[in-house]
Scaffold this active site. Structure first.
Site, PDB file in Angstrom:
ATOM      1  N   ASP A 213       0.623   3.777   1.738  1.00 23.74           N
ATOM      2  CA  ASP A 213       0.662   4.372   3.069  1.00 23.74           C
ATOM      3  C   ASP A 213       2.112   4.568   3.524  1.00 23.74           C
ATOM      4  O   ASP A 213       2.939   3.670   3.406  1.00 23.74           O
ATOM      5  CB  ASP A 213      -0.082   3.453   4.049  1.00 23.74           C
ATOM      6  CG  ASP A 213      -0.335   4.104   5.383  1.00 23.74           C
ATOM      7  OD1 ASP A 213       0.648   4.390   6.094  1.00 23.74           O
ATOM      8  OD2 ASP A 213      -1.505   4.316   5.743  1.00 23.74           O
TER       9      ASP A 213
ATOM     10  N   CYS B  57       0.857  -1.182   0.000  1.00 18.25           N
ATOM     11  CA  CYS B  57       0.000   0.000   0.000  1.00 18.25           C
ATOM     12  C   CYS B  57       0.895   1.234   0.000  1.00 18.25           C
ATOM     13  O   CYS B  57       2.027   1.208   0.487  1.00 18.25           O
ATOM     14  CB  CYS B  57      -0.907  -0.009   1.231  1.00 18.25           C
ATOM     15  SG  CYS B  57      -1.961   1.460   1.383  1.00 18.25           S
TER      16      CYS B  57
ATOM     17  N   CYS C 286      -6.027   0.956   6.771  1.00 16.20           N
ATOM     18  CA  CYS C 286      -5.753   1.449   5.421  1.00 16.20           C
ATOM     19  C   CYS C 286      -6.788   2.498   5.020  1.00 16.20           C
ATOM     20  O   CYS C 286      -7.980   2.199   4.917  1.00 16.20           O
ATOM     21  CB  CYS C 286      -5.763   0.286   4.430  1.00 16.20           C
ATOM     22  SG  CYS C 286      -5.399   0.776   2.736  1.00 16.20           S
TER      23      CYS C 286
ATOM     24  N   HIS D  74      -2.118  -3.676   5.099  1.00 18.07           N
ATOM     25  CA  HIS D  74      -1.743  -3.331   6.473  1.00 18.07           C
ATOM     26  C   HIS D  74      -2.976  -3.107   7.330  1.00 18.07           C
ATOM     27  O   HIS D  74      -4.093  -2.909   6.833  1.00 18.07           O
ATOM     28  CB  HIS D  74      -0.836  -2.097   6.504  1.00 18.07           C
ATOM     29  CG  HIS D  74      -1.497  -0.835   6.030  1.00 18.07           C
ATOM     30  ND1 HIS D  74      -2.014   0.106   6.882  1.00 18.07           N
ATOM     31  CD2 HIS D  74      -1.721  -0.360   4.778  1.00 18.07           C
ATOM     32  CE1 HIS D  74      -2.520   1.111   6.181  1.00 18.07           C
ATOM     33  NE2 HIS D  74      -2.358   0.854   4.896  1.00 18.07           N
TER      34      HIS D  74
END
EC number: 4.2.1.1
Length: 514
Positions: free
Chosen positions: A175, A173, A253, A242
């Site tokens: 992130d 991801c 997320c 995650h």
């Protein structure tokens, strides 16, 4: 979601030892104070939490690296606070430049300061420039580190081949809490055959990945690199989602609304589609291996979903490294390794919802085992620096800038950047939108602008590649300015454009926006 079949009347094991179906669809709940300490250590209060397989030297080096890089970014705001108190006028430029040199290690462009007597402090412009300089210094530092670790990269390629993989393609991801995935969480060095592209919610571009697979296979066929096409090795695709164990419905997320189940299933579905794309697009048994990894961004402990003998994954068949950490904390190193590899086999032997068709290949089990062992050092890294769980100001988003484009592969540290991989804003608008949403809270709420680093790589072997890449960077720059015109008109978007040759560690080349 079960990718093999539906077993509506069977119960699913939790982890690898329980018969209770895990709650993947969480209801709204407040942060859990029971997770204030690391769950792997909570039952051992009398013992220092240090695993026998932890690489202490590597942890110390990574800690120094993280501190030095983040410190460059974290010095910017205190510097601006002092600048804001300097009287405007004749001595302003001299005093600000002296302060910048002593506080940041560099001076500022004259155009940011020269009109102060009529236009006032240009704090937004200074913030953007200082953040860009911190990024440049971080990139140079990581490039030197990568060049000094060439032997580690060569060993990693050999290990991949021994496990039966000629390439490892990882899509986490976007992130920022996963920004340190390779060097920290998984402890994998960057190599010429380790590909990493992050996407919001791990929703990687299947067409782009198919092109990468084709390029890799053609190179094996034409050049025999890293091995020849007749060798029985595979292309491994990994998706990384995650979650947050302390605040699952708020700090998970963002792209999936902090819904753990949605994040997991989306990544798994994307993996299955990619494998199907390879099989449908090419004949003669062309296929790939796939792997799904979850990361608890509170602790950096990983959850590896174990494939069966057919390569199928299952949401409920996994090894939780928090559990293996606790189970092996008191053992000798060799005993701990045995327990970890047994945990992988035990997952393959699960019944109920987690049941699969046989055990994963020996090479896959060896690869997963090494990831789990590597991650033990990261668990201890978080234990030693933060008591086992990141502090509240780092459990959520704490990124310093938005990275747009191909990203800076050299710079990989937790919560340093939110990454939006895109070729056009229209195709990947969600990645940019999520980033702006995150920085609305992080920066705009405090009156700070959003630093955006637009960065693309070019192939120096292809005539005109650099020139076309510069045009592309400028096109993305203009598209973002247009999409968020209200922010741009208030000078709340601070851009830096750059290009770089494909080779890891090559110099960063800044380019003008027009």
């Amino acid at each position: 979601m079960n990718t093999r079949n539906t077993r509506s009347k069977q119960r699913a094991p939790f982890g690898v030892s329980s018969s209770v179906k895990p709650r993947l669809d969480l209801i709204e709940q407040a942060p859990n104070p029971a997770y204030d300490r690391h769950p792997a250590c909570i039952t051992l209060p009398e013992r220092t939490c240090r695993h026998p397989l932890t690489d202490l030297e590597a942890n110390e080096q990574l800690g120094r690296c993280e501190d030095s890089v983040k410190n460059r970014f974290d010095r910017v705001i205190p510097f601006l606070q002092v600048v804001a108190g300097i009287p405007l006028g004749l001595d302003y430029v001299t005093r600000v430049q002296e302060l910048a040199q002593s506080s940041l290690g560099h001076t500022l462009p004259e155009e940011l300061l020269k009109d102060n007597w009529i236009s006032g402090h240009n704090l937004k412009g200074i913030f953007g420039y200082a953040t860009a300089k911190a990024l440049t210094a971080a990139t140079e530092q990581f490039s030197r580190k990568i060049m000094s670790e060439k032997d580690d990269s060569a060993s990693a390629i050999g290990f991949f081949l021994d496990c039966g993989f000629h390439a490892v393609d990882i899509s986490p991801c976007a992130d920022g809490r996963l920004k340190g995935l390779l060097p920290y969480i998984l402890r994998l060095p960057l190599t010429a055959f380790t590909y990493r592209k992050a996407y919001a919610g791990s929703m990687f571009d299947i067409e782009d990945d198919l092109a990468q697979w084709e390029k890799n296979e053609l190179r094996r066929y034409r050049e025999g690199v890293p091995n020849t096409a007749d060798q029985p090795t595979r292309y491994l695709k990994i998706a990384v989602y995650h979650f947050s164990t302390s605040d699952p419905t708020h700090s998970g997320c963002a792209a999936h609304g902090s819904n753990d189940r949605a994040a997991l299933e989306a990544a798994l579905t994307q993996l299955m589609k990619f494998r199907e794309a390879v099989e449908n697009a090419h004949c003669c048994g062309a296929s790939i291996d796939i792997l799904l990894i979850g990361v608890d961004t509170d602790t950096d402990a990983i959850r590896v979903h174990i494939p069966d003998s057919k390569g199928f994954l299952n949401p409920y068949r996994y090894v939780d490294n928090t559990v293996t950490y606790a189970q092996t904390l008191h053992l000798a190193p060799d005993e701990a390794r045995v327990i970890i590899h047994e945990a992988i086999l035990n997952a393959n032997r699960s019944d109920g919802w987690a049941k699969g068709n046989g055990v994963a290949s020996e090479g896959m089990r060896r690869f997963i085992g090494q990831l789990l062992i590597n991650n033990l050092s990261q668990i201890d890294y978080v234990v030693n620096r933060h008591g086992g769980r990141y502090p509240p100001n780092d459990i959520g988003h704490a990124e310093r800038y938005i990275s747009v484009g191909d990203g800076f592969d050299e710079v990989q540290i937790r919560n340093l950047a939110y990454y939006a991989h895109l070729d056009t804003v229209e195709e990947n608008a969600i990645d940019v939108d999520v980033g702006i949403k995150i920085f609305t809270k992080l920066n705009l709420s405090r009156g700070l602008p959003i630093p955006i680093a637009i960065h693309y790589r070019y192939d120096p072997n292809v005539p005109g590649s650099r020139e076309r890449t510069v045009v592309k960077a400028r096109r993305i720059y203009n598209a973002i300015k247009e999409r968020f015109s209200s922010l741009d008109e208030q000078n709340l978007l601070q851009f830096r454009l750059s290009v770089q040759a494909q080779d890891i560690g090559s110099p960063i080349e800044e380019v003008a926006s027009a």
